[in-house]
Motif scaffolding. Structure first.
Motif, PDB file in Angstrom:
ATOM      1  N   ALA A   1       3.572   6.540  -6.833  1.00  0.00           N
ATOM      2  CA  ALA A   1       2.794   7.403  -7.722  1.00  0.00           C
ATOM      3  C   ALA A   1       3.592   8.643  -8.099  1.00  0.00           C
ATOM      4  O   ALA A   1       3.355   9.244  -9.141  1.00  0.00           O
ATOM      5  CB  ALA A   1       1.479   7.801  -7.051  1.00  0.00           C
TER       6      ALA A   1
ATOM      7  N   LYS B   1       7.921   2.469  -7.883  1.00  0.00           N
ATOM      8  CA  LYS B   1       7.071   1.750  -6.931  1.00  0.00           C
ATOM      9  C   LYS B   1       7.888   1.054  -5.852  1.00  0.00           C
ATOM     10  O   LYS B   1       7.369   0.756  -4.793  1.00  0.00           O
ATOM     11  CB  LYS B   1       6.203   0.731  -7.663  1.00  0.00           C
ATOM     12  CG  LYS B   1       5.138   1.367  -8.514  1.00  0.00           C
ATOM     13  CD  LYS B   1       4.247   0.332  -9.141  1.00  0.00           C
ATOM     14  CE  LYS B   1       3.206   1.013 -10.007  1.00  0.00           C
ATOM     15  NZ  LYS B   1       2.334   0.055 -10.661  1.00  0.00           N
TER      16      LYS B   1
ATOM     17  N   VAL C   1       0.822  -1.212   0.000  1.00  0.00           N
ATOM     18  CA  VAL C   1       0.000   0.000   0.000  1.00  0.00           C
ATOM     19  C   VAL C   1       0.859   1.266   0.000  1.00  0.00           C
ATOM     20  O   VAL C   1       0.690   2.122  -0.858  1.00  0.00           O
ATOM     21  CB  VAL C   1      -0.951   0.005   1.227  1.00  0.00           C
ATOM     22  CG1 VAL C   1      -1.762   1.289   1.276  1.00  0.00           C
ATOM     23  CG2 VAL C   1      -1.871  -1.201   1.196  1.00  0.00           C
ATOM     24  N   ILE C   2       1.756   1.374   0.962  1.00  0.00           N
ATOM     25  CA  ILE C   2       2.530   2.613   1.107  1.00  0.00           C
ATOM     26  C   ILE C   2       3.489   2.810  -0.067  1.00  0.00           C
ATOM     27  O   ILE C   2       3.549   3.893  -0.649  1.00  0.00           O
ATOM     28  CB  ILE C   2       3.309   2.624   2.444  1.00  0.00           C
ATOM     29  CG1 ILE C   2       2.372   2.428   3.624  1.00  0.00           C
ATOM     30  CG2 ILE C   2       4.122   3.894   2.591  1.00  0.00           C
ATOM     31  CD1 ILE C   2       1.381   3.521   3.839  1.00  0.00           C
TER      32      ILE C   2
ATOM     33  N   LEU D   1       1.798   3.986  -3.173  1.00  0.00           N
ATOM     34  CA  LEU D   1       1.375   5.385  -3.044  1.00  0.00           C
ATOM     35  C   LEU D   1       2.561   6.321  -3.234  1.00  0.00           C
ATOM     36  O   LEU D   1       2.453   7.346  -3.914  1.00  0.00           O
ATOM     37  CB  LEU D   1       0.733   5.638  -1.676  1.00  0.00           C
ATOM     38  CG  LEU D   1      -0.653   5.018  -1.477  1.00  0.00           C
ATOM     39  CD1 LEU D   1      -1.119   5.218  -0.042  1.00  0.00           C
ATOM     40  CD2 LEU D   1      -1.649   5.617  -2.454  1.00  0.00           C
TER      41      LEU D   1
END
Length: 157
Positions: free
Chosen positions: A52, A56, A45-46, A49
């Protein structure tokens, strides 16, 4: 010498049978399992984010101290230059902060509130016992005074 071996074994047995050792072992096992959960949250998840705004994989964020930094694609080790892998540090820091936050809000804070309520209840019980004891003491004093008064009035007649 045999007695010394027996006493050392007895001491070791006593050490192992303490509740603290078992609690600590359980905490380590649960902590290891919890760390895996946090690591997967950071990776799943982190990191995306953060990705982005860039790559990644946080470990890809590096800085080269002596240019050019060339790494071997098979081993991932630097063949020239001095890479500073600040992405790995960022990932570990995020993992630590998430772990500490979850442990604090889900374990430490509720336990502190529970222990505070328990201490308040114990203090209230102690206060009630003191009131009861004082009341009983006062009643006993009144009984004593009444008996003394009866003795005194019996002697006057």
């Amino acid at each position: 010498m045999n007695e010394k071996k027996v006493s050392v074994l007895e001491g070791f047995k006593t050490f192992l049978m303490r509740g603290n050792v078992i609690d600590l072992a359980v905490a380590v096992v649960i902590g290891a399992a919890f760390t895996q959960i946090v690591n997967s949250v950071v990776k799943g998840v982190i990191s995306p984010l953060v990705g982005a705004f860039g790559t990644k994989d946080l470990t890809k964020y590096t800085y080269c101290l002596k240019s050019p930094c060339v790494t071997d694609p098979k081993t991932g080790e630097a063949t020239s230059g001095i890479p500073i892998m600040w992405g790995s540090v960022l990932s570990a820091t995020l993992t630590f902060l998430i772990t500490a936050t979850v442990v604090y809000f889900l374990m430490v804070l509720p336990m502190a509130k529970y222990l505070a309520r328990r201490a308040d209840r114990e203090a209230a019980k102690e206060g009630a016992k003191e009131v009861v004891e004082l009341t009983e003491l006062e009643i006993l004093k009144e009984i004593r005074d009444a008996l003394v008064a009866q003795r005194g009035s019996g002697r006057d007649q």
